[in-house]
Design a protein around this motif. Sequence first.
Motif, PDB file in Angstrom:
ATOM      1  N   VAL A  53     -26.210   7.313 -44.683  1.00 45.55           N
ATOM      2  CA  VAL A  53     -26.313   8.338 -45.713  1.00 45.55           C
ATOM      3  C   VAL A  53     -25.196   8.226 -46.742  1.00 45.55           C
ATOM      4  CG1 VAL A  53     -24.975  10.091 -44.466  1.00 45.55           C
ATOM      5  CG2 VAL A  53     -26.742  10.798 -46.070  1.00 45.55           C
ATOM      6  N   THR A 103     -21.657   8.965 -48.710  1.00 48.01           N
ATOM      7  CA  THR A 103     -20.932  10.197 -49.046  1.00 48.01           C
ATOM      8  C   THR A 103     -21.342  10.762 -50.402  1.00 48.01           C
ATOM      9  OG1 THR A 103     -19.140   8.891 -50.023  1.00 48.01           O
ATOM     10  CG2 THR A 103     -18.901   9.518 -47.705  1.00 48.01           C
ATOM     11  N   ILE A 104     -22.341  10.174 -51.041  1.00 45.21           N
ATOM     12  CA  ILE A 104     -22.697  10.601 -52.396  1.00 45.21           C
ATOM     13  C   ILE A 104     -23.204  12.037 -52.415  1.00 45.21           C
ATOM     14  CG2 ILE A 104     -25.109   9.857 -52.394  1.00 45.21           C
ATOM     15  CD1 ILE A 104     -22.535   9.319 -55.220  1.00 45.21           C
ATOM     16  N   PHE A 105     -23.702  12.539 -51.261  1.00 44.20           N
ATOM     17  CA  PHE A 105     -24.174  13.931 -51.220  1.00 44.20           C
ATOM     18  C   PHE A 105     -23.043  14.908 -51.533  1.00 44.20           C
ATOM     19  CE2 PHE A 105     -22.640  13.043 -46.935  1.00 44.20           C
ATOM     20  CZ  PHE A 105     -21.890  14.168 -46.644  1.00 44.20           C
ATOM     21  N   ALA A 106     -21.800  14.492 -51.299  1.00 46.49           N
ATOM     22  CA  ALA A 106     -20.653  15.378 -51.520  1.00 46.49           C
ATOM     23  C   ALA A 106     -20.022  15.198 -52.893  1.00 46.49           C
ATOM     24  CB  ALA A 106     -19.596  15.143 -50.435  1.00 46.49           C
ATOM     25  N   SER A 160     -20.944  16.048 -56.017  1.00 44.47           N
ATOM     26  CA  SER A 160     -20.896  17.232 -56.877  1.00 44.47           C
ATOM     27  C   SER A 160     -19.978  18.300 -56.293  1.00 44.47           C
ATOM     28  CB  SER A 160     -22.300  17.801 -57.095  1.00 44.47           C
ATOM     29  OG  SER A 160     -22.852  18.280 -55.886  1.00 44.47           O
ATOM     30  N   TRP A 161     -19.859  18.345 -54.958  1.00 44.77           N
ATOM     31  CA  TRP A 161     -18.923  19.288 -54.337  1.00 44.77           C
ATOM     32  C   TRP A 161     -17.509  18.990 -54.826  1.00 44.77           C
ATOM     33  CZ3 TRP A 161     -20.301  18.831 -48.375  1.00 44.77           C
ATOM     34  CH2 TRP A 161     -21.673  19.034 -48.209  1.00 44.77           C
ATOM     35  N   HIS A 214     -29.535  12.952 -46.292  1.00 46.49           N
ATOM     36  CA  HIS A 214     -28.960  13.236 -47.606  1.00 46.49           C
ATOM     37  C   HIS A 214     -29.494  14.561 -48.143  1.00 46.49           C
ATOM     38  CE1 HIS A 214     -27.449  12.511 -51.694  1.00 46.49           C
ATOM     39  NE2 HIS A 214     -28.602  13.016 -52.088  1.00 46.49           N
ATOM     40  N   HIS A 215     -30.791  14.785 -48.013  1.00 43.08           N
ATOM     41  CA  HIS A 215     -31.391  16.026 -48.506  1.00 43.08           C
ATOM     42  C   HIS A 215     -30.813  17.228 -47.769  1.00 43.08           C
ATOM     43  CE1 HIS A 215     -34.396  18.778 -50.122  1.00 43.08           C
ATOM     44  NE2 HIS A 215     -34.631  19.190 -48.890  1.00 43.08           N
ATOM     45  N   LEU A 219     -27.864  17.528 -46.194  1.00 46.07           N
ATOM     46  CA  LEU A 219     -26.454  17.767 -46.466  1.00 46.07           C
ATOM     47  C   LEU A 219     -26.201  18.206 -47.911  1.00 46.07           C
ATOM     48  CD1 LEU A 219     -24.820  14.828 -44.486  1.00 46.07           C
ATOM     49  CD2 LEU A 219     -24.782  17.264 -43.908  1.00 46.07           C
ATOM     50  N   SER A 220     -27.040  17.760 -48.816  1.00 46.50           N
ATOM     51  CA  SER A 220     -26.811  18.107 -50.221  1.00 46.50           C
ATOM     52  C   SER A 220     -27.165  19.559 -50.529  1.00 46.50           C
ATOM     53  CB  SER A 220     -27.603  17.176 -51.144  1.00 46.50           C
ATOM     54  OG  SER A 220     -28.996  17.288 -50.908  1.00 46.50           O
ATOM     55  N   GLN A 221     -27.887  20.211 -49.618  1.00 43.79           N
ATOM     56  CA  GLN A 221     -28.242  21.621 -49.798  1.00 43.79           C
ATOM     57  C   GLN A 221     -27.262  22.483 -49.012  1.00 43.79           C
ATOM     58  OE1 GLN A 221     -30.897  22.239 -51.909  1.00 43.79           O
ATOM     59  NE2 GLN A 221     -30.881  20.008 -52.124  1.00 43.79           N
TER      60      GLN A 221
END
Length: 399
Positions: free
Chosen positions: A206, A208-211, A213-214, A270-271, A273-275
């Motif tokens: 997955v 770390t790109i999901f984080a 925007s955080w 990814h979906h 964790l990104s939510q």
Amino acid sequence: MKKSRSFGSSSSLNGQKNWDSRRSRKMAEISQALSVCPVDVAALRRMAISEGGLLSDDIRCRVWPRLLNVPPHVLEQEPETVERENNKDYNQVLLDVQRSLRRFPPGMPDEQREGLQEELIDIILRVLKRNPQLHYYQGYHDIVVTFLLVLEERLATALVEKLSTHHLRDFMDPTMDNTKHILNYLMPIIERVNPEVHDFMQQAEVGTIFALSWLITWFGHVLSDFRHVVRLYDFFLACHPLMPIYFAAVIVLYREEEVLECECDMAMVHHLLSQIPQDLPYEMLISRAGDLFVQFPPSELAREAATQESTAASTFKDFDLASTQQRPDSVLRRRRRQRPAEPSKAGSGPGPTVAVARPSVARRFMRLAVMGLTVALGAAAIAVVNTALEWAPKLDLFP
């Protein structure tokens, strides 16, 4: 049943009284820290980190400048007029600001919101013009609007400029290389605490790109309740520039069950964790992020995070950062070259979840406050630091 309801009501009332009492005491402590000469910055940092943060926007207007060490004469400067025509960043900034409607309080009159959006554009363009080495990135406006809503244009301009040349500096490079390197700290933190979650995420590939925007918006883009956003800003402003990545890690760790129950597939994980759930226990997560930072400081994670020769974070030695080079990536590169090779760890295979030892509350807040001191505070800061080190004599902050 009547007794049960009565007991519940009484318990709730007592809890509210206790919080009101703690709140009043904290407000008095903040006022005391602001009234002494020099201002007790370490105490203000402890107040910003501890439960409830800085409590109100009125207090933030007084304390945030102290946490960022913005001199009074800078705060008093009236912002200059910004030239928008032929500005290379104007069109992109305008588009992003026009899309930022959800960042303004519900029910705010259109005229007032549109006026604030114009001020938001001016602040961003003003900071970029003053600092041509900075490069605008999408998401920057999410941080700036938070300062604008808490402060006003003059104060927001001064604080955002300081923040942009320090905490956010790596995000404002021409490329995302340093941002990617900072994201590389996420997985080592997770691995230290919960190897099972780490291995699952690695297997799902997955990343770390999901984080992203955080990290680059300090969670301003993904949290819908403004109270939670400013509470996190209290925490981040009082701490090390890498604290947002520790907070990202504790969010993932808090959602352990959801992660492990998810299909081990990159898109699915990814979906998930990104939510970010909007009902997170923020105070508990803030406390845990502070614990993890003390137990696993960036200096211990640097080698694992460094996937390339140049790394992207700093051990944040306070006075190493007292210059225009106060950038997490540049200082860590120096520190990493200076660190001796670490002995190899025995038993590197998967093991049980690591239990995080919790230092005493006062000691932990003091450590975080010392680690989070900004820069160039002069003789007053040395006195504060010396006092702090008496509380935490074993903390190797200034080798």
